[in-house]
Every structure is written in C-alpha cells, then in structure tokens.
Scaffold this motif. Structure first.
Motif, PDB file in Angstrom:
ATOM      1  N   LEU A 192      43.827  30.036  32.538  1.00 17.99           N
ATOM      2  CA  LEU A 192      42.465  30.682  31.896  1.00 17.99           C
ATOM      3  C   LEU A 192      42.512  31.876  32.706  1.00 17.99           C
ATOM      4  N   PHE A 193      42.293  32.964  31.717  1.00 22.73           N
ATOM      5  CA  PHE A 193      42.179  34.443  32.567  1.00 22.73           C
ATOM      6  C   PHE A 193      40.712  34.813  32.265  1.00 22.73           C
ATOM      7  N   VAL A 194      40.135  35.111  33.505  1.00 24.27           N
ATOM      8  CA  VAL A 194      38.763  35.115  33.589  1.00 24.27           C
ATOM      9  C   VAL A 194      38.338  36.854  34.289  1.00 24.27           C
ATOM     10  N   ASN A 195      37.088  36.951  34.008  1.00 26.97           N
ATOM     11  CA  ASN A 195      36.429  37.928  34.889  1.00 26.97           C
ATOM     12  C   ASN A 195      35.617  37.283  35.848  1.00 26.97           C
ATOM     13  N   PRO A 196      36.080  37.395  37.247  1.00 23.00           N
ATOM     14  CA  PRO A 196      35.393  36.751  38.277  1.00 23.00           C
ATOM     15  C   PRO A 196      33.909  36.940  38.494  1.00 23.00           C
TER      16      PRO A 196
END
Length: 216
Positions: free
Chosen positions: A6-10
């Motif tokens: 899952l690629f996310v904006n922290p």
C-alpha cells in the motif's frame, strides 16, 4: 498467502481511511495477509496535492514545503519501523490523523512525541532518523514504486498466492476496501472476474475507466 503493498502519503487523511479499512479487514480474516506500508513522494504526488488543496502549481515555496514535510514524515516512519512494525504504524497513522485529518502543523517534534507515546526509544529514533540507512531505505521504497508502475497515492499492489498466481494487480484512483477484498478472494473465478474493469464497474455500480487496474 496474500501480500498487499500500500503506497501512501504519510500525512494524508485519504490514505489513512484505506489503511484503517485494510488493517481491520486483515485482522478479521482467517487468511494470512501481509501488509506493507510504503511512503511515496514524487513530483506527481506533489502535483496532486497542490490540485487537491487548490494551491497554484507555480507556487514554488508551497510546493517545496509540501515535499519537505512529506519526505520528513516518511523518514520518521522508516526510522520508527526499525523499532518494530507496531511503532512504525503508530507514528504513521497518528501523523495522518493529527496532520491530515485534524489539520495540525507537521513538525519533527510531533514525530518524536509520537515515538515516546508508542513506548519507543527516543534517542535511538533520533539516531536512526539521521542515518544513511533510513534514507537509503526510503529510496528503495521509491524504487519499488517505480518498478511496480506506482506514481500516485493511495495505490495498492496485491499478490494473491492462494490463487496460484505469480503476478500482482495494481489498483489506483478507485482504490477501496471492496477492491481489496475482491482481490483477496481465494476463488479463482472471483479473482479472474475482478481483472476486467468493466466487471468491476458492474460489481460496484460505479464507473471504473480502463487504465486504473493493471497486471504486473
């Protein structure tokens, strides 16, 4: 086994919503689900945030500020992970909640406060946070994203080995927990059914344009 990248904006609230849904789903399922959270920041993600926040694309100062804050938060997450997945997730989810949802200002001090709250070692966190290893680990994450064709967040790549498949499926733009659940089905019929964007649209009663679901 099922692997979810899952690629996310922290610092993003939208990413926080899907993270919460996936974590709840993984805990409720009997299947072995391995979730890997990967912070993502590049020019395309920054452009997307500028558009989301109605900030002019030529506002260089705001663009640089967004990049630096997200990059810094990504390193916070990577450093916290060295003390365990739980501490890493504690920092990530709380940064997203405090900054993304509540609108508070991000700062390194906030990350340090969160590592203490999680029971982590603050001095170790500070040392790791500045280490070349953590920065290299972040760069490896960005390389993984490029190799998987991921350029925006939230995006997910799901490998469902229970279906005897050695390829992953990338879902972006229309990512939801329903998509994740469908791709985690062990039924071969359901799994193949989901690869067709037209069938996705019928199943979820929404328009899913071609190009947002890819085999890797």
């Amino acid at each position: 086994m099922i692997e979810i990248y899952l690629f996310v904006n922290p610092l993003g609230s939208i990413c926080l919503d899907i993270e919460r849904d996936i974590l709840s789903f993984a805990q409720a399922e009997n299947k072995k689900i391995q979730l890997r959270l990967i912070p993502l920041v590049n020019m395309k993600t920054i452009d997307g945030l500028l558009s989301l926040y109605n900030i002019p694309s030529h506002d260089i100062n705001r663009r640089n500020q967004l990049f630096e804050e997200i990059y810094s938060a990504s390193l916070d997450f990577k450093a916290a992970q060295l003390q365990g997945k739980k501490k890493g997730r504690h920092i990530l989810l709380n940064l997203q909640e405090i900054v993304g949802e509540a609108g508070s200002v991000y700062s390194p001090d906030l990350a340090e406060k969160l590592i203490v709250e999680s029971g982590g070692d603050l001095e170790m966190f500070r040392s790791d946070r500045q280490s070349p290893f953590v920065k290299e680990s972040f760069q490896i994450d960005q390389q993984i994203a490029r190799e998987m064709g991921v350029s925006k967040h939230p995006s997910a790549v799901i490998y469902n080995y229970a279906c005897d498949r050695d390829f992953g499926v990338l879902v972006e733009d229309y990512l939801s927990i329903d998509h994740i659940k469908q791709l985690c089905e062990t039924s071969e019929e359901n799994y193949i059914h989901f690869h067709d964007p037209v069938q996705i649209a019928k199943a979820h009663e929404q328009s899913v344009p071609k190009g947002h679901l890819h085999l890797l």
